[in-house]
Write a protein that holds these residues in place. Sequence first.
Motif, PDB file in Angstrom:
ATOM      1  N   GLU A 146      15.950 -21.856  13.165  1.00 43.91           N
ATOM      2  CA  GLU A 146      16.416 -21.106  11.990  1.00 43.91           C
ATOM      3  C   GLU A 146      16.220 -21.925  10.711  1.00 43.91           C
ATOM      4  O   GLU A 146      16.199 -23.155  10.747  1.00 43.91           O
ATOM      5  CB  GLU A 146      17.901 -20.761  12.159  1.00 43.91           C
ATOM      6  CG  GLU A 146      18.396 -19.708  11.182  1.00 43.91           C
ATOM      7  CD  GLU A 146      19.771 -19.171  11.554  1.00 43.91           C
ATOM      8  OE1 GLU A 146      20.334 -18.431  10.735  1.00 43.91           O
ATOM      9  OE2 GLU A 146      20.273 -19.494  12.642  1.00 43.91           O
ATOM     10  N   HIS A 147      16.093 -21.222   9.587  1.00 47.41           N
ATOM     11  CA  HIS A 147      15.965 -21.898   8.296  1.00 47.41           C
ATOM     12  C   HIS A 147      17.273 -21.773   7.522  1.00 47.41           C
ATOM     13  O   HIS A 147      17.931 -20.740   7.566  1.00 47.41           O
ATOM     14  CB  HIS A 147      14.818 -21.299   7.470  1.00 47.41           C
ATOM     15  CG  HIS A 147      14.433 -22.148   6.296  1.00 47.41           C
ATOM     16  ND1 HIS A 147      15.003 -21.996   5.056  1.00 47.41           N
ATOM     17  CD2 HIS A 147      13.547 -23.178   6.178  1.00 47.41           C
ATOM     18  CE1 HIS A 147      14.482 -22.889   4.227  1.00 47.41           C
ATOM     19  NE2 HIS A 147      13.595 -23.610   4.880  1.00 47.41           N
ATOM     20  N   TYR A 148      17.623 -22.845   6.794  1.00 47.29           N
ATOM     21  CA  TYR A 148      18.883 -22.902   6.056  1.00 47.29           C
ATOM     22  C   TYR A 148      18.624 -23.195   4.582  1.00 47.29           C
ATOM     23  O   TYR A 148      17.599 -23.767   4.212  1.00 47.29           O
ATOM     24  CB  TYR A 148      19.799 -23.978   6.655  1.00 47.29           C
ATOM     25  CG  TYR A 148      20.201 -23.675   8.080  1.00 47.29           C
ATOM     26  CD1 TYR A 148      21.373 -22.990   8.351  1.00 47.29           C
ATOM     27  CD2 TYR A 148      19.374 -24.045   9.141  1.00 47.29           C
ATOM     28  CE1 TYR A 148      21.736 -22.688   9.658  1.00 47.29           C
ATOM     29  CE2 TYR A 148      19.720 -23.740  10.449  1.00 47.29           C
ATOM     30  CZ  TYR A 148      20.905 -23.060  10.697  1.00 47.29           C
ATOM     31  OH  TYR A 148      21.255 -22.743  11.985  1.00 47.29           O
TER      32      TYR A 148
END
Length: 316
Positions: free
Chosen positions: A242-244
């Motif tokens: 996932e990207h944050y």
Amino acid sequence: MPESGFPSYIYTYTHTEDEASLCGMELRCLFGRVIPPMLFSSGIQVDVSRSPFIKERVDVMYAGDTLEEIYKQTEQVELAGQTFKVIFVKTNDLAPEHKVEYDERRAIEREIGMRIEGEADVNRPERVYGLVTLGGRWYFGTYHKNKATWLRQMQKPRSYSIALSTRVARAAVNMAVPRIPGVKAIDPCCGIGTVMVEALSMGIDIVGRDINPFIAAGARTNIAHFGFESTVTLGDIADIEEHYDAAIVDMPYNLYSSITPEEQFAILANARRIAGRVVIVAIEAMDEMISSAGFTIIDRCIAKKGLFSRHLMLCE
């Protein structure tokens, strides 16, 4: 709201000599500029209890060149039946010859109190107002004091000696996430969860991860102990898909672990992959390795504690 040209908010702050660099960077991130000593005005509203350094905030209602102008304006204050208290803010930029001593401060508070229609309550007021002088002018408005909520978080059920201090962790979170709404953050090497606890106490949406099952379990225990909820997964930063919006990375230290330069670089490269804004915490400057990982360092500071220093680098 104050009339045009008046500051919206006035803040005061303090720090130890060792924390000067850390405090300066935190305030730059929160307010978007270099902050002058002790007190300053801003159009940006920041919860004073977020910072370990901000002491108080006055939300400006009235301004005047003289106290008499303030006295006149405070007669307009409407309390809607609530009790109140007036505080003369001690921190100011008055020249030494114009310093207002204790007795005079109390007299000024009483004078304003007499002009406000309502019941004063110095012990448990429902509203608190502050009077502060800055740049040769007087300002009056709603007063907010730092509640120092992080103090209770210093005593964790699980701890270990090399964990970040609560104050450094809190400042690092503010550097990574100066504006909270809508931001998703991660601590991909979360250790016992010091950074996560501070972020969660501010209402930040953060998750954690650690490669060590014993340490990850300690983070979960600490988070639950303070009544917060979050996810701490077990595994390597390389496996995060996932990207944050933001990440705080407290780098494992050669001093205390067997991590190699190659493993350090892998952590940085993966941090670059999973987050747009990253605060890197390390026991030494890592400019070349950080640059090689694809980051640009946009701000930095050193947090000192005795002979031990940590470098904090804000990267994008």
